[in-house]
Write a protein that holds these residues in place. Structure first.
Motif, PDB file in Angstrom:
ATOM      1  N   VAL A  71      32.196  11.090 -19.798  1.00 13.72           N
ATOM      2  CA  VAL A  71      32.044  12.529 -19.585  1.00 13.72           C
ATOM      3  C   VAL A  71      31.026  12.739 -18.470  1.00 13.72           C
ATOM      4  N   PRO A  72      31.422  13.433 -17.407  1.00 15.01           N
ATOM      5  CA  PRO A  72      30.473  13.651 -16.313  1.00 15.01           C
ATOM      6  C   PRO A  72      29.351  14.603 -16.725  1.00 15.01           C
ATOM      7  N   MET A 130      36.600  29.111 -21.398  1.00 20.87           N
ATOM      8  CA  MET A 130      38.051  28.990 -21.209  1.00 20.87           C
ATOM      9  C   MET A 130      38.404  28.038 -20.074  1.00 20.87           C
ATOM     10  N   ILE A 131      37.514  27.852 -19.132  1.00 18.60           N
ATOM     11  CA  ILE A 131      37.749  26.895 -18.046  1.00 18.60           C
ATOM     12  C   ILE A 131      37.343  25.490 -18.481  1.00 18.60           C
ATOM     13  N   LEU A 132      36.180  25.377 -19.127  1.00 24.52           N
ATOM     14  CA  LEU A 132      35.643  24.062 -19.484  1.00 24.52           C
ATOM     15  C   LEU A 132      36.325  23.427 -20.692  1.00 24.52           C
ATOM     16  N   ALA A 133      36.721  24.220 -21.676  1.00 24.62           N
ATOM     17  CA  ALA A 133      37.282  23.667 -22.911  1.00 24.62           C
ATOM     18  C   ALA A 133      38.545  22.850 -22.673  1.00 24.62           C
ATOM     19  N   PRO A 134      39.530  23.359 -21.938  1.00 24.39           N
ATOM     20  CA  PRO A 134      40.735  22.526 -21.725  1.00 24.39           C
ATOM     21  C   PRO A 134      40.425  21.225 -20.979  1.00 24.39           C
ATOM     22  N   VAL A 164      26.503  19.626 -18.915  1.00 28.14           N
ATOM     23  CA  VAL A 164      25.515  20.678 -18.632  1.00 28.14           C
ATOM     24  C   VAL A 164      26.179  22.050 -18.660  1.00 28.14           C
ATOM     25  N   ALA A 165      27.342  22.164 -18.035  1.00 25.60           N
ATOM     26  CA  ALA A 165      28.047  23.449 -18.007  1.00 25.60           C
ATOM     27  C   ALA A 165      28.459  23.890 -19.406  1.00 25.60           C
ATOM     28  N   MET A 166      28.926  22.969 -20.248  1.00 20.59           N
ATOM     29  CA  MET A 166      29.350  23.328 -21.597  1.00 20.59           C
ATOM     30  C   MET A 166      28.159  23.741 -22.451  1.00 20.59           C
ATOM     31  N   THR A 211      27.045  27.137 -21.376  1.00 11.44           N
ATOM     32  CA  THR A 211      27.978  28.121 -21.939  1.00 11.44           C
ATOM     33  C   THR A 211      27.652  28.387 -23.402  1.00 11.44           C
ATOM     34  N   THR A 212      27.418  27.338 -24.163  1.00 12.03           N
ATOM     35  CA  THR A 212      27.054  27.482 -25.571  1.00 12.03           C
ATOM     36  C   THR A 212      25.717  28.207 -25.706  1.00 12.03           C
ATOM     37  N   GLY A 213      24.766  27.884 -24.834  1.00 12.02           N
ATOM     38  CA  GLY A 213      23.472  28.573 -24.845  1.00 12.02           C
ATOM     39  C   GLY A 213      23.619  30.057 -24.561  1.00 12.02           C
ATOM     40  N   ALA A 214      24.507  30.403 -23.621  1.00 12.93           N
ATOM     41  CA  ALA A 214      24.759  31.816 -23.313  1.00 12.93           C
ATOM     42  C   ALA A 214      25.349  32.522 -24.528  1.00 12.93           C
TER      43      ALA A 214
END
Length: 191
Positions: free
Chosen positions: A12-13, A62-66, A18-20, A23-26
């Motif tokens: 996993v890069p 929605m972008i990161l999950a898939p 970090v982005a996920m 997103t969860t933090g937001a």
């Protein structure tokens, strides 16, 4: 030998992780703001900000999950944000923050209601009121920047609130808790 249906583990890069988690933090931050706004009745603009943050987080998810599910098989990281949002929205939907805030603030508000000193912008427990004033034989606490529209009202034991018969521009009282009533001002005349 490789069997059909198995895939080698893909690293996993860092950018995705970090982005996920951002997103969860937001999502966590937005839900926390919604819960605090619901409990304390602070400015509704904070609620709007939370919704914007939640929408941005949802778009990112929605972008990161898939990508995370299909490419990296990261199901646990993907499911955290929706679980947080569902639990938070359920808490707000069922009025849990409002009930907890009332539980924490009822004694302070009742004490203030017995004196009923007029004030503006005061905190009682964890609930913020815009104004406190006497009216209709009780003490009215305007909430949610609703100084004209409504809030909570206290009437001494054995003293029910008046029934204005649906007259325009008069408060309509509904039972809330014991000697406390929710009130809303009818903004039109009934024929």
């Amino acid at each position: 030998m490789t069997t059909v249906g198995t895939r080698a583990a893909v690293q996993v890069p860092r950018w995705w992780s970090v982005a996920m988690w951002a997103t969860t933090g937001a999502a966590v931050m937005a839900i926390a703001v919604m819960v605090v706004v619901d409990a304390t009745r602070i400015d509704v603009l904070w609620w709007a900000l939370a919704v914007v943050i939640l929408l941005a987080g949802g778009l990112s998810w929605m972008i990161l999950a898939p990508i995370g599910c299909a490419r990296y098989r990261e199901f646990r990281a993907v499911v955290v944000a929706p679980v947080v949002v569902i639990l938070g929205v359920a808490l707000v939907w069922f009025g849990v923050p409002d009930k907890v805030a009332w539980w924490l603030s009822a004694d302070a508000m009742t004490e203030a209601a017995r004196d009923c000193r007029e004030s503006a912008g005061a905190w009682f427990g964890v609930i913020r009121t815009d104004t406190v004033r006497s009216g209709d034989g009780g003490c009215q606490f305007a909430l949610d920047d609703m100084a004209i529209i409504g809030g909570l009202a206290y009437f001494a034991p054995g003293t029910p609130p008046p029934d204005h018969g649906g007259q325009g521009y008069q408060p309509v009282y509904t039972p809330y808790d014991g000697n406390w009533y929710l009130f809303a001002v009818t903004m039109h005349d009934h024929p």
